[in-house]
Design a protein around this motif. Structure first.
Motif, short mmCIF file in Angstrom:
data_model
loop_
_atom_site.label_atom_id
_atom_site.label_comp_id
_atom_site.label_asym_id
_atom_site.label_seq_id
_atom_site.Cartn_x
_atom_site.Cartn_y
_atom_site.Cartn_z
N GLN A 26 41.92 40.75 23.13
CA GLN A 26 40.75 40.60 23.99
C GLN A 26 40.81 41.57 25.17
O GLN A 26 39.82 42.23 25.51
CB GLN A 26 40.65 39.16 24.49
CG GLN A 26 39.42 38.89 25.34
CD GLN A 26 39.33 37.42 25.78
OE1 GLN A 26 40.20 36.62 25.46
NE2 GLN A 26 38.28 37.10 26.49
N GLY A 27 41.99 41.65 25.82
CA GLY A 27 42.13 42.54 26.97
C GLY A 27 42.03 44.00 26.59
O GLY A 27 41.38 44.80 27.28
N LEU A 28 42.66 44.39 25.48
CA LEU A 28 42.61 45.78 25.03
C LEU A 28 41.20 46.20 24.65
O LEU A 28 40.74 47.30 24.99
CB LEU A 28 43.56 45.96 23.84
CG LEU A 28 45.06 45.93 24.16
CD1 LEU A 28 45.87 45.68 22.90
CD2 LEU A 28 45.49 47.24 24.84
N GLN A 69 38.44 44.95 25.74
CA GLN A 69 37.64 45.05 26.95
C GLN A 69 37.90 46.38 27.67
O GLN A 69 36.97 47.04 28.14
CB GLN A 69 37.96 43.88 27.88
CG GLN A 69 37.21 43.89 29.21
CD GLN A 69 35.71 43.72 29.00
OE1 GLN A 69 35.27 43.02 28.10
NE2 GLN A 69 34.92 44.38 29.86
N CYS A 70 39.17 46.78 27.73
CA CYS A 70 39.52 48.04 28.38
C CYS A 70 38.90 49.23 27.66
O CYS A 70 38.37 50.15 28.29
CB CYS A 70 41.04 48.21 28.44
SG CYS A 70 41.86 47.16 29.66
N MET A 105 45.24 37.12 23.23
CA MET A 105 45.13 37.53 24.63
C MET A 105 45.12 39.06 24.75
O MET A 105 44.29 39.65 25.45
CB MET A 105 46.32 37.00 25.44
CG MET A 105 46.31 35.54 25.74
SD MET A 105 47.80 35.13 26.71
CE MET A 105 47.62 33.35 26.82
N LEU A 106 46.06 39.69 24.04
CA LEU A 106 46.17 41.14 24.11
C LEU A 106 44.96 41.82 23.50
O LEU A 106 44.43 42.78 24.06
CB LEU A 106 47.45 41.59 23.41
CG LEU A 106 48.76 41.23 24.11
CD1 LEU A 106 49.96 41.51 23.21
CD2 LEU A 106 48.91 42.02 25.42
N TYR A 122 48.51 37.45 29.74
CA TYR A 122 49.66 37.66 28.86
C TYR A 122 50.96 37.64 29.67
O TYR A 122 51.95 37.00 29.25
CB TYR A 122 49.49 38.99 28.13
CG TYR A 122 50.67 39.41 27.31
CD1 TYR A 122 51.08 38.70 26.19
CD2 TYR A 122 51.40 40.56 27.65
CE1 TYR A 122 52.15 39.10 25.42
CE2 TYR A 122 52.47 40.97 26.89
CZ TYR A 122 52.85 40.23 25.78
OH TYR A 122 53.93 40.64 25.03
N ARG A 166 46.45 45.24 33.54
CA ARG A 166 45.29 44.62 32.93
C ARG A 166 45.63 43.47 31.98
O ARG A 166 44.80 43.08 31.16
CB ARG A 166 44.48 45.67 32.16
CG ARG A 166 43.91 46.79 33.00
CD ARG A 166 42.85 46.31 33.98
NE ARG A 166 41.73 45.67 33.32
CZ ARG A 166 40.66 46.32 32.89
NH1 ARG A 166 40.56 47.65 33.04
NH2 ARG A 166 39.66 45.69 32.30
N SER A 167 46.81 42.93 32.07
CA SER A 167 47.20 41.87 31.12
C SER A 167 47.81 40.67 31.85
O SER A 167 48.90 40.20 31.53
CB SER A 167 48.20 42.42 30.10
OG SER A 167 49.35 42.94 30.76
N ARG A 168 47.10 40.18 32.85
CA ARG A 168 47.64 39.11 33.68
C ARG A 168 47.89 37.82 32.91
O ARG A 168 48.91 37.15 33.09
CB ARG A 168 46.69 38.85 34.85
CG ARG A 168 46.63 39.99 35.85
CD ARG A 168 45.71 39.67 37.02
NE ARG A 168 45.66 40.77 37.98
CZ ARG A 168 44.92 40.76 39.08
NH1 ARG A 168 44.14 39.70 39.34
NH2 ARG A 168 44.92 41.80 39.89
N PHE A 198 48.18 49.44 30.80
CA PHE A 198 47.48 48.20 30.47
C PHE A 198 48.37 47.00 30.72
O PHE A 198 47.94 46.00 31.31
CB PHE A 198 47.04 48.23 29.00
CG PHE A 198 46.63 46.89 28.46
CD1 PHE A 198 45.38 46.37 28.75
CD2 PHE A 198 47.51 46.15 27.67
CE1 PHE A 198 45.01 45.12 28.27
CE2 PHE A 198 47.13 44.91 27.17
CZ PHE A 198 45.89 44.38 27.47
#
Length: 300
Positions: free
Chosen positions: A135-137, A139-140, A132-133, A160, A156-158, A152
């Motif tokens: 993928q989000g990182l 993308q950011c 999860m992290l 997680y 930006r980590s809903r 973040f």
């Protein structure tokens, strides 16, 4: 061209040192693949700033940039899981649940730590949160190469954050069930303490798992009794159904001595009976009375 600049606010010098080592290992891997990268890592007042530049136009042909972002994202994700996650969980527990007692608070956190796990290679939950992290990182970083780790986590980590909240909720439920169980066992212990023995001996054959067989002193089966004025609440409608029936029967016949024949004395069902009946219980791992049964069932 600046590929990324990642800032992380650490809580103490030791955490800053741990994160710096992670970054150093990632930098070594990046240098092996891309010799022309210019990578830096500085620490000032517990703020770790990780930067990466690339001025060779050939680098931007192909998928090299996304591979660099993935390496950076995995490093930051590992840092979050190892050093920030516990504080995030504590914050959720403090802000969204009312457990002012420090001892209760710590017991719930202990449940959380068990669920979260500490081995990324063996723990499925850890791997899921890491993905999860990452993928989000990633993308950011793709959208904007300037990243602050705490920002973040806040914005930006809903997915997680939702996972952590569910873990805390589960840990709270486990704690409340454990507390209910302890109160339940305490009530039965009190009742048994003041109860006069009615039969001299009962044998309990632990067949495995939650399955128990009750025999009288002559090794004849005991009939399971329904509740006879003793409130035996079901702690779990299925898993402990046999245990509740056994407890109810044992309290009803009130034996002076209970011999539990088992090859698994560590099992929860055995611990429960030992807690309730205390000095009346004797654990038997091997004797002529149970030898034949365990030999037939292959549990010798």
């Amino acid at each position: 061209m600046e590929l990324f600049s990642i800032a992380a606010q650490t809580s103490n010098p030791q955490e800053a040192e741990r994160y710096s080592r992670m970054v150093s290992e990632a930098n070594q891997d990046l240098h092996k693949k891309y010799k022309s990268l210019s990578i830096s890592c500085t620490v000032h007042e517990n703020v770790v700033l990780w930067g990466c530049r690339e001025d060779d136009p050939r680098f931007f042909k192909g998928n090299h940039l996304q591979q660099v972002y993935e390496t950076a994202a995995r490093t930051v994700a590992k840092y979050i899981l190892q050093d920030k996650e516990q504080r995030l969980v504590e914050k959720i527990l403090q802000e969204e649940f009312d457990f002012p007692d420090p001892e209760e608070h710590e017991q719930i956190l202990k449940h959380c730590r068990m669920i979260l796990g500490q081995n990324q290679e063996l723990n499925e939950s850890w791997n899921r949160r890491s993905d999860m992290l990452v993928q989000g990182l990633q993308q950011c970083l793709t959208e904007r190469p300037l990243l602050h780790v705490d920002g973040f986590l806040t914005f930006r980590s809903r997915a997680y954050a939702k996972e952590l909240k569910e873990i805390v909720e589960y840990a709270v439920d486990e704690f409340l069930m454990d507390r209910q169980y302890e109160e339940f066992v305490g009530m039965l212990k009190y009742f048994v303490y003041f109860q006069q023995p009615q039969v001299p001996l009962v044998h309990v054959i632990h067949k495995g798992g939650q399955e128990l067989l009750l025999l009288d002193e002559d090794l004849n089966p005991l009939e399971y009794r329904a509740d006879e004025g003793v409130v035996v609440e079901r702690l779990d409608q299925q898993d402990l159904q046999m245990e509740d029936a056994v407890v109810t029967t044992l309290i009803s016949v009130s034996p002076a001595k209970i011999v539990i024949h088992t090859r698994e004395p560590h099992m929860a069902v055995i611990r429960t009976l030992t807690q309730i009946f205390e000095q009346r219980v004797e654990i038997c791992r091997y004797c002529p009375d149970c030898h034949a049964y365990f030999r037939e069932t292959g549990k010798l």
